[in-house]
Design a protein around this motif. Structure first.
Motif, PDB file in Angstrom:
ATOM      1  N   ALA A  49       0.843  -1.198   0.000  1.00  0.00           N
ATOM      2  CA  ALA A  49       0.000   0.000   0.000  1.00  0.00           C
ATOM      3  C   ALA A  49       0.873   1.239   0.000  1.00  0.00           C
ATOM      4  O   ALA A  49       2.092   1.156   0.214  1.00  0.00           O
ATOM      5  N   GLY A  50       0.240   2.397  -0.231  1.00  0.00           N
ATOM      6  CA  GLY A  50       0.990   3.652  -0.199  1.00  0.00           C
ATOM      7  C   GLY A  50       0.035   4.825  -0.161  1.00  0.00           C
ATOM      8  O   GLY A  50      -1.121   4.718  -0.585  1.00  0.00           O
ATOM      9  N   ILE A  51       0.514   5.935   0.374  1.00  0.00           N
ATOM     10  CA  ILE A  51      -0.282   7.166   0.356  1.00  0.00           C
ATOM     11  C   ILE A  51       0.588   8.317  -0.129  1.00  0.00           C
ATOM     12  O   ILE A  51       1.814   8.243  -0.085  1.00  0.00           O
ATOM     13  N   VAL A  52      -0.092   9.365  -0.582  1.00  0.00           N
ATOM     14  CA  VAL A  52       0.610  10.595  -0.918  1.00  0.00           C
ATOM     15  C   VAL A  52       0.664  11.439   0.350  1.00  0.00           C
ATOM     16  O   VAL A  52      -0.358  11.659   1.003  1.00  0.00           O
ATOM     17  N   THR A  53       1.873  11.844   0.715  1.00  0.00           N
ATOM     18  CA  THR A  53       2.076  12.661   1.911  1.00  0.00           C
ATOM     19  C   THR A  53       2.501  14.064   1.498  1.00  0.00           C
ATOM     20  O   THR A  53       2.697  14.339   0.312  1.00  0.00           O
ATOM     21  N   ALA A  54       2.695  14.926   2.496  1.00  0.00           N
ATOM     22  CA  ALA A  54       3.113  16.305   2.216  1.00  0.00           C
ATOM     23  C   ALA A  54       4.629  16.416   2.050  1.00  0.00           C
ATOM     24  O   ALA A  54       5.184  17.504   2.144  1.00  0.00           O
ATOM     25  N   GLY A  55       5.295  15.295   1.807  1.00  0.00           N
ATOM     26  CA  GLY A  55       6.747  15.281   1.637  1.00  0.00           C
ATOM     27  C   GLY A  55       7.312  14.068   2.342  1.00  0.00           C
ATOM     28  O   GLY A  55       6.591  13.364   3.069  1.00  0.00           O
ATOM     29  N   ALA A  56       8.606  13.810   2.133  1.00  0.00           N
ATOM     30  CA  ALA A  56       9.225  12.655   2.785  1.00  0.00           C
ATOM     31  C   ALA A  56       9.265  12.835   4.301  1.00  0.00           C
ATOM     32  O   ALA A  56       9.074  11.883   5.062  1.00  0.00           O
ATOM     33  N   ALA A  57       9.506  14.072   4.757  1.00  0.00           N
ATOM     34  CA  ALA A  57       9.558  14.303   6.201  1.00  0.00           C
ATOM     35  C   ALA A  57       8.201  14.003   6.834  1.00  0.00           C
ATOM     36  O   ALA A  57       8.122  13.377   7.901  1.00  0.00           O
ATOM     37  N   ASP A 101      15.414  13.950  10.974  1.00  0.00           N
ATOM     38  CA  ASP A 101      14.817  13.000  11.927  1.00  0.00           C
ATOM     39  C   ASP A 101      14.018  13.719  13.018  1.00  0.00           C
ATOM     40  O   ASP A 101      13.387  13.101  13.853  1.00  0.00           O
ATOM     41  N   HIS A 102      14.017  15.031  12.972  1.00  0.00           N
ATOM     42  CA  HIS A 102      13.068  15.825  13.751  1.00  0.00           C
ATOM     43  C   HIS A 102      11.647  15.295  13.530  1.00  0.00           C
ATOM     44  O   HIS A 102      10.825  15.257  14.450  1.00  0.00           O
ATOM     45  N   ALA A 103      11.373  14.893  12.292  1.00  0.00           N
ATOM     46  CA  ALA A 103      10.031  14.400  11.940  1.00  0.00           C
ATOM     47  C   ALA A 103       9.673  13.164  12.755  1.00  0.00           C
ATOM     48  O   ALA A 103       8.527  12.995  13.174  1.00  0.00           O
ATOM     49  N   VAL A 104      10.659  12.306  12.990  1.00  0.00           N
ATOM     50  CA  VAL A 104      10.428  11.088  13.772  1.00  0.00           C
ATOM     51  C   VAL A 104      10.107  11.459  15.222  1.00  0.00           C
ATOM     52  O   VAL A 104       9.164  10.953  15.830  1.00  0.00           O
ATOM     53  N   ARG A 105      10.882  12.406  15.754  1.00  0.00           N
ATOM     54  CA  ARG A 105      10.670  12.829  17.140  1.00  0.00           C
ATOM     55  C   ARG A 105       9.335  13.544  17.293  1.00  0.00           C
ATOM     56  O   ARG A 105       8.719  13.524  18.354  1.00  0.00           O
ATOM     57  N   GLN A 106       8.876  14.184  16.208  1.00  0.00           N
ATOM     58  CA  GLN A 106       7.621  14.924  16.250  1.00  0.00           C
ATOM     59  C   GLN A 106       6.429  14.030  16.583  1.00  0.00           C
ATOM     60  O   GLN A 106       5.438  14.483  17.153  1.00  0.00           O
ATOM     61  N   ALA A 107       6.526  12.758  16.242  1.00  0.00           N
ATOM     62  CA  ALA A 107       5.422  11.836  16.527  1.00  0.00           C
ATOM     63  C   ALA A 107       5.369  11.473  18.006  1.00  0.00           C
ATOM     64  O   ALA A 107       4.436  10.809  18.450  1.00  0.00           O
ATOM     65  N   GLY A 108       6.379  11.880  18.770  1.00  0.00           N
ATOM     66  CA  GLY A 108       6.413  11.558  20.193  1.00  0.00           C
ATOM     67  C   GLY A 108       7.480  10.530  20.535  1.00  0.00           C
ATOM     68  O   GLY A 108       7.591  10.104  21.678  1.00  0.00           O
TER      69      GLY A 108
END
Ligand SMILES: *Cc1c(COP(=O)(O)O)cnc(C)c1O
Length: 400
Positions: free
Chosen positions: A64-72, A115-122
């Motif tokens: 499966a796959g989705i369109v996101t607002a970017g890789a981050a 990897d800020h994006a990863v931390r953003q999820a908690g």
């Protein structure tokens, strides 16, 4: 008058590549036209992402796959999916991860501020390995057993930043993670071309892969792809989409969503601030199909033609050696202009002078330490390479 002239915004010559800072690349006309058409009708967004999932699955080999607002955005949503799974109450709780699996294992030498994006999820990053090869003090990077030892009952997933130099290899990371029942997320934002990488990381066992849509794919600048395991992609989609609807009313496309596995719907999940519009979804899908259909040799030849313009314009310039760096095949060639060390030019001063020119010329600064001004052809339009090269030649003065 074009829209930038109306707004009083000068356009630039982009010899840097499709970076976000310089607004990405130039959309192919068919992609821009598809986006325009998408603005003129309304659709059900889960249905649109369900169709996107089918197309992305076809192209990547993922479930499966989705369109996101970017890789981050894909990295953030993918991490949130690994933490919350298909539990809507956990989705609603994020980024509060108290008592949940909230550790993401990453090789220390692969740390970067995306990897800020990863931390953003908690999540909390758990760094592994000490890459003494970079200090000139040793020869190692992290090894697979170190990754294995860092995985605990609190591990949500393992993050792998794809790069030909990354160690351990993705296959090794997948082997140790899967042995402990932990998924692997791959940051593959800039790993295209070669187009074969669209399938490669999934084939090597990655559970989720994030690509940028606005780099080589030439989709909308603020788009990307998150593909992989269906349960994880479904969770990511649920945490991004607006689900302000009664559960009985909700009739999602079975290609992406399995309603029977859900006890209810989250409303506005952690991905709500990185929502994508129908224009981004449509633009990315048209660009993706175009990217995989395009003959890599034609793509490569077009890039070489852009660089040849720069090279021609610089041929008679003083104190500079030109090297075409070209690995051939489905890769991006670049042109390196190396300043003679004795020439008395500060290479960063030249880059700034190019930037301050009219029109402003932006080059790739990644090799400045080696005295190299690099020209990347991905976002150059015909004729612009000549202007960029002539500008640098004027700054350097002519020889003879
Ligand atoms: C470009 C890049 C990103 C961010 O991608 P976006 O699509 O702009 O969100 C993340 N990671 C790496 C390694 C990148 O090169």
């Amino acid at each position: 008058m074009n829209v930038f002239e109306q707004l009083g915004i000068p356009t630039i010559i982009n010899a840097k590549g499709t970076s976000t800072r310089v607004s990405g690349g130039i959309l192919p006309a068919e992609v821009a036209e598809a986006m325009r058409q998408a603005t003129q009708a309304c659709v059900d967004m889960p249905t649109l992402q369900g169709r996107a999932s089918e197309i992305i699955a076809e192209v990547t080999g993922a479930e499966a796959g989705i369109v996101t607002a970017g890789a981050a955005a894909g990295l953030m949503l993918g991490t949130a999916a690994c933490i919350a799974g298909l539990d809507p109450s956990l989705m609603n709780r994020l980024p509060d991860t108290t008592g949940l699996k909230d550790e993401v294992v990453v090789v220390r030498s692969q740390r970067n501020l995306y990897d800020h994006a990863v931390r953003q999820a908690g999540a909390r990053l758990v760094e592994v390995g000490l890459a003494d090869r970079y200090a000139g003090a040793g020869l190692r990077d992290a090894e697979a057993w170190e990754v294995a030892d860092a995985i605990t009952e609190r591990t949500a997933c393992v993050l792998h930043v794809a790069n030909p130099q990354s160690e351990p290899s993705l296959a090794e990371m997948v082997a140790v993670a899967h042995a402990r029942g932990v998924p692997v997320i791959v940051d593959a934002a800039g790993q295209l071309p070669p187009a074969g990488n669209l399938r490669r990381f999934i084939a090597e066992g990655a559970d989720l892969v994030a690509f940028s849509g606005g780099k080589a794919i030439l989709g909308p600048q603020a788009s990307g792809i998150l593909c992989g395991r269906r349960d994880l992609v479904q969770s990511a989609a649920l945490q991004m989409l607006d689900q302000d609807i009664l559960f009985r009313q909700w009739n999602p496309p079975p290609a992406l969503f399995d309603k029977r596995r859900l006890k209810g719907l989250p409303q506005h999940g952690i991905g709500r601030p990185c929502k994508v519009g129908k224009e981004q979804v449509v633009g990315l899908l048209v660009a993706l199909r175009r990217f995989v259909a395009e003959d890599p040799a034609a793509r490569h030849a077009a890039w070489l033609a852009r660089l040849a313009e720069v090279q021609d314009a610089l041929r008679s310039a003083n104190q500079v050696q030109l090297t075409l760096v070209d690995a051939g095949g489905d890769t991006v060639p670049v042109l390196d202009a190396r300043l003679d060390p004795g020439a008395g030019h500060d290479v960063l001063d030249l880059v700034i002078a190019l930037q301050n020119s009219m029109p402003s010329v932006h080059v790739d600064p990644t090799a400045l330490r080696a005295g190299i001004i690099r020209f990347n052809p991905m976002a150059l339009q015909p004729g612009e390479g000549r202007v960029a090269g002539a500008r640098l030649a004027a700054l350097l003065g002519r020889s003879g």
